[in-house]
Design a protein around this motif. Structure first.
Motif, mmCIF file in Angstrom:
data_model
loop_
_atom_site.group_PDB
_atom_site.id
_atom_site.type_symbol
_atom_site.label_atom_id
_atom_site.label_comp_id
_atom_site.label_asym_id
_atom_site.label_seq_id
_atom_site.Cartn_x
_atom_site.Cartn_y
_atom_site.Cartn_z
ATOM 1 N N LEU A 42 0.799 -1.229 0.000
ATOM 2 C CA LEU A 42 0.000 0.000 0.000
ATOM 3 C C LEU A 42 0.835 1.284 0.000
ATOM 4 O O LEU A 42 0.436 2.280 -0.581
ATOM 5 C CB LEU A 42 -0.962 0.012 1.197
ATOM 6 C CG LEU A 42 -2.026 -1.096 1.154
ATOM 7 C CD1 LEU A 42 -2.967 -0.979 2.333
ATOM 8 C CD2 LEU A 42 -2.813 -1.030 -0.156
ATOM 9 N N ILE A 43 1.980 1.268 0.686
ATOM 10 C CA ILE A 43 2.761 2.508 0.743
ATOM 11 C C ILE A 43 3.803 2.491 -0.372
ATOM 12 O O ILE A 43 4.742 1.707 -0.360
ATOM 13 C CB ILE A 43 3.436 2.695 2.115
ATOM 14 C CG1 ILE A 43 2.408 2.486 3.235
ATOM 15 C CG2 ILE A 43 4.048 4.073 2.216
ATOM 16 C CD1 ILE A 43 3.000 2.524 4.620
ATOM 17 N N ASN A 44 3.629 3.396 -1.288
ATOM 18 C CA ASN A 44 4.476 3.460 -2.467
ATOM 19 C C ASN A 44 5.933 3.772 -2.105
ATOM 20 O O ASN A 44 6.204 4.686 -1.343
ATOM 21 C CB ASN A 44 3.909 4.560 -3.368
ATOM 22 C CG ASN A 44 4.388 4.416 -4.781
ATOM 23 O OD1 ASN A 44 5.021 3.415 -5.127
ATOM 24 N ND2 ASN A 44 4.103 5.403 -5.594
ATOM 25 N N ILE A 45 6.856 3.005 -2.668
ATOM 26 C CA ILE A 45 8.306 3.165 -2.478
ATOM 27 C C ILE A 45 8.725 3.046 -1.013
ATOM 28 O O ILE A 45 9.541 2.210 -0.671
ATOM 29 C CB ILE A 45 8.846 4.500 -3.057
ATOM 30 C CG1 ILE A 45 8.521 4.571 -4.553
ATOM 31 C CG2 ILE A 45 10.359 4.587 -2.845
ATOM 32 C CD1 ILE A 45 9.042 5.829 -5.209
ATOM 33 N N VAL A 46 8.153 3.886 -0.165
ATOM 34 C CA VAL A 46 8.589 3.932 1.236
ATOM 35 C C VAL A 46 8.284 2.611 1.955
ATOM 36 O O VAL A 46 9.092 2.149 2.760
ATOM 37 C CB VAL A 46 7.901 5.108 1.970
ATOM 38 C CG1 VAL A 46 8.389 5.196 3.400
ATOM 39 C CG2 VAL A 46 8.197 6.403 1.227
ATOM 40 N N GLY A 47 7.139 1.999 1.625
ATOM 41 C CA GLY A 47 6.743 0.750 2.292
ATOM 42 C C GLY A 47 7.799 -0.338 2.171
ATOM 43 O O GLY A 47 8.283 -0.844 3.185
#
Lengths: 257, 64, 302
Positions: free
Chosen positions: B48-53
């Motif tokens: 769900l969290i783009n790149i950072v996840g």
């Protein structure tokens, strides 16, 4: 040769835990983020239409050098943060888990142990930085304008020395404490203090490695390598050696409980 | 429309890298027997969290 | 032949002495148990002998002068809680530790294969160490201690944390090893010491209190315990037994009488004489071995 044995083991470990893949990717994403969003922001805002009728937004387009500096800026922040995190447990984690005792019972030279770890990490960092700066350069060339390849190469060289210092500091802190989280925290505190001191006394500390990225900005714009940049790079190199030497001495005198 | 096509072409390498990052995190999550905290939460974070996840998972999610 | 001599080893952490004036000699080819309760300084002593912590005072001298500088090259060490790089396979770890001890890659590989065979890990050599059981890890730990063919093998509590099967495996392995190497191992389990060691070093509160072979330690005690039981218990038996010249202590445990005697030959003769004359119905006559436990308890209490 013992040094090479440890070095190869570190490379293999970083391959198995996938650092060799994800660290370069993350560095690349950090580096290209800003130039791309800056270029497309006005167009995106137009497309979204969130701007009230009649208001004129006048965002000056940065030139190629300024765009490139955005990449260096992000790498100097997020890249440093990531570097601290990937180095934070390289020695402390081994001491904490106990595998260090096993390694220590073999005739391992502390100099080999520390320097092999340092260089294996630097190899990842250098390749990640090169790929990141290279990709950022590619986008800047397409979107903003041209920059000399030599300038990119030279700036990469100086930037690498700055990262060598960061890695050395974290390795030094690794030998003080066993908790990786605390290692990261103290290393970041040291790096921040170092930067703040440089900001306050910048007129005196013109050789401070913390100024390397500022100097790189000037160099990208002017193409002239000022002597302060060389001295700052030299300082970064010297401080790295000092930190690593500290780490070696600390390990040698460490009391094992 | 022209701009959008250009944009996508330009961003394609970045999107591919992002997908590699995502799949590496997922593969690692499946391969690891133990993670710091429940696996399904990490799965949600990664997807769900783009790149950072994925980055957060790769740094903090795996057990040393 | 003497392998090494530890002379008045003292280790202080801050002001506390963990080890105080410990001196002993290790002979070639012996299997020595370092025995003592928890916290008696066993691990510290072993780590000093393994060469990676330095004694605050005292010296460790190998008979061969050339070994004394960095003797980690000549010592194999198994920590109390062996931890490995979990991402490596068993064989990879052995090769790695062999190379750290200056074996070439091909030597290390060859040696690793031999040892995997010896410690019975051949089938799992290609498996990640994270998948190993406790007993397998312990055996891998022993293998890595042997990888560079050390002159002295030091094992810190090699069998203590294992389940009965794992413990058995490790003890059997040690019995195999002691045929051609010098072993020093610590334990707080008396049975283990009794089972595999030729010699015992008894350590308490950072001091060596006894050293010697099992046999020597027994003779220090200088007494033998006899165990007797009777089917039809005669009257005043305890008093009567005490009257016998060679018996100097009688102690009753349920239906058994434990007699402490000095000289087994005389005591047996006199006792059987009395039994015969009085026509006591003897159902048990046992010479109880002095157990290490008695010795241990006695030494530690003093």
């Amino acid at each position: 040769m013992q040094w090479f044995v440890i070095f190869k083991k570190e490379l293999l470990e970083n391959w198995r835990n996938l650092k060799w893949i994800w660290v370069p990717i993350v560095f690349i994403l950090f580096a290209v983020m800003d130039p791309i969003t800056t270029y497309y922001l006005p167009k995106i805002m137009d497309a979204v239409g969130g701007v009230p009728e009649g208001s004129i937004i006048d965002l000056p387009m940065p030139n190629a050098q300024e765009a490139m500096m955005m990449s260096y800026g992000e790498l100097g922040m997020l890249g440093v943060l990531l570097t601290v995190v990937i180095v934070m447990s390289t020695i402390s984690g081994e001491i904490k888990s106990g595998v260090y005792e096993m390694i220590l019972s073999k005739p391992v030279k502390f100099t080999n142990y520390v320097s092999a770890k340092f260089l294996s990490i630097m190899l990842i960092i250098i390749i990640s930085l090169a790929l990141a700066i290279g990709t950022a350069w590619y986008y800047v060339m397409i979107l903003f304008g041209t920059i000399d390849f030599t300038r990119i190469l030279m700036s990469l060289f100086f930037f690498t020395l700055y990262f060598a210092l960061i890695v050395s500091i974290v390795i030094m802190v690794n030998t003080w404490i066993q908790s990786p989280g605390l290692v990261a925290f103290i290393s970041l505190a040291l790096i921040i203090i170092f930067n703040v001191l440089t900001n306050i006394y910048g007129h005196i500390l013109t050789w401070s490695p913390a100024l390397i990225s500022d100097y790189i900005g000037e160099y990208l714009a002017s193409g002239v390598l000022i002597s302060e940049l060389w001295y700052a790079a030299l300082m970064a190199f010297v401080f790295s050696i000092v930190c690593l030497q500290f780490a070696i001495v600390t390990l040698r005198n460490r009391v094992l409980h | 429309m022209e701009i959008n096509r250009d944009l996508i072409l330009l961003l394609l390498p970045i999107i591919i890298l992002q997908l590699i990052l995502l799949s590496i995190a997922i593969i690692d999550l499946i391969r690891n027997e133990q993670t710091n905290g429940p696996k399904w939460i990490w799965a949600l974070v990664i997807i769900l969290i783009n790149i950072v996840g994925p980055i957060i998972y790769l740094i903090f999610g795996r057990r040393p | 032949m003497e392998l090494l001599h530890a002379n008045q080893l003292t280790k202080k952490y801050k002001e506390n002495s963990v080890i105080q004036d410990v001196s002993f000699t290790l002979e070639h080819g012996r299997c020595v148990a370092l025995l003592g309760p928890n916290g008696s300084g066993k691990t510290t002593t072993l780590r000093m002998l393994a060469g990676f912590i330095k004694p605050t005072e005292g010296t460790i001298a190998f008979n061969d002068e050339s070994l004394s500088r960095d003797f980690r090259q000549h010592v194999g060490y198994l920590p109390q809680f062996p931890v490995f790089y979990d991402w490596m396979t068993g064989k990879e770890f052995l090769v790695y530790s062999g190379q750290l001890a200056h074996l070439s890659k091909s030597e290390a590989r060859k040696r690793a294969d031999e040892l995997l065979e010896l410690v019975n890990l051949k089938e799992v050599r290609k498996l990640r160490i994270s998948k190993y059981s406790g007993g397998m890890k312990q055996r891998l730990g022993i293998a890595q201690a042997l990888i560079h063919s050390p002159k002295l093998i030091i094992l810190d509590e090699p069998a203590s944390a294992l389940d009965p099967i794992g413990r058995r495996e490790v003890l059997n392995l040690m019995r195999e090893l002691k045929k051609d190497s010098t072993i020093l191992f610590s334990t707080h389990i008396l049975n283990d010491a009794e089972e595999v060691s030729d010699e015992i070093l008894l350590l308490n509160n950072g001091n060596v209190i006894e050293q010697g072979s099992m046999h020597e330690l027994e003779s220090v005690q200088n007494t033998v315990t006899l165990k007797l039981a009777f089917s039809d218990e005669p009257k005043f038996i305890e008093e009567r037994l005490k009257e016998i010249e060679s018996v100097f202590k009688v102690h009753r445990v349920q239906d058994d009488f434990l007699l402490t005697v000095h000289d087994l030959q005389t005591a047996r003769k006199q006792l059987l004489e009395v039994v015969h004359n009085e026509d006591w119905q003897l159902t048990k006559f046992e010479v109880a071995k002095t157990s290490l436990e008695d010795l241990f308890m006695k030494a530690v209490k003093e």
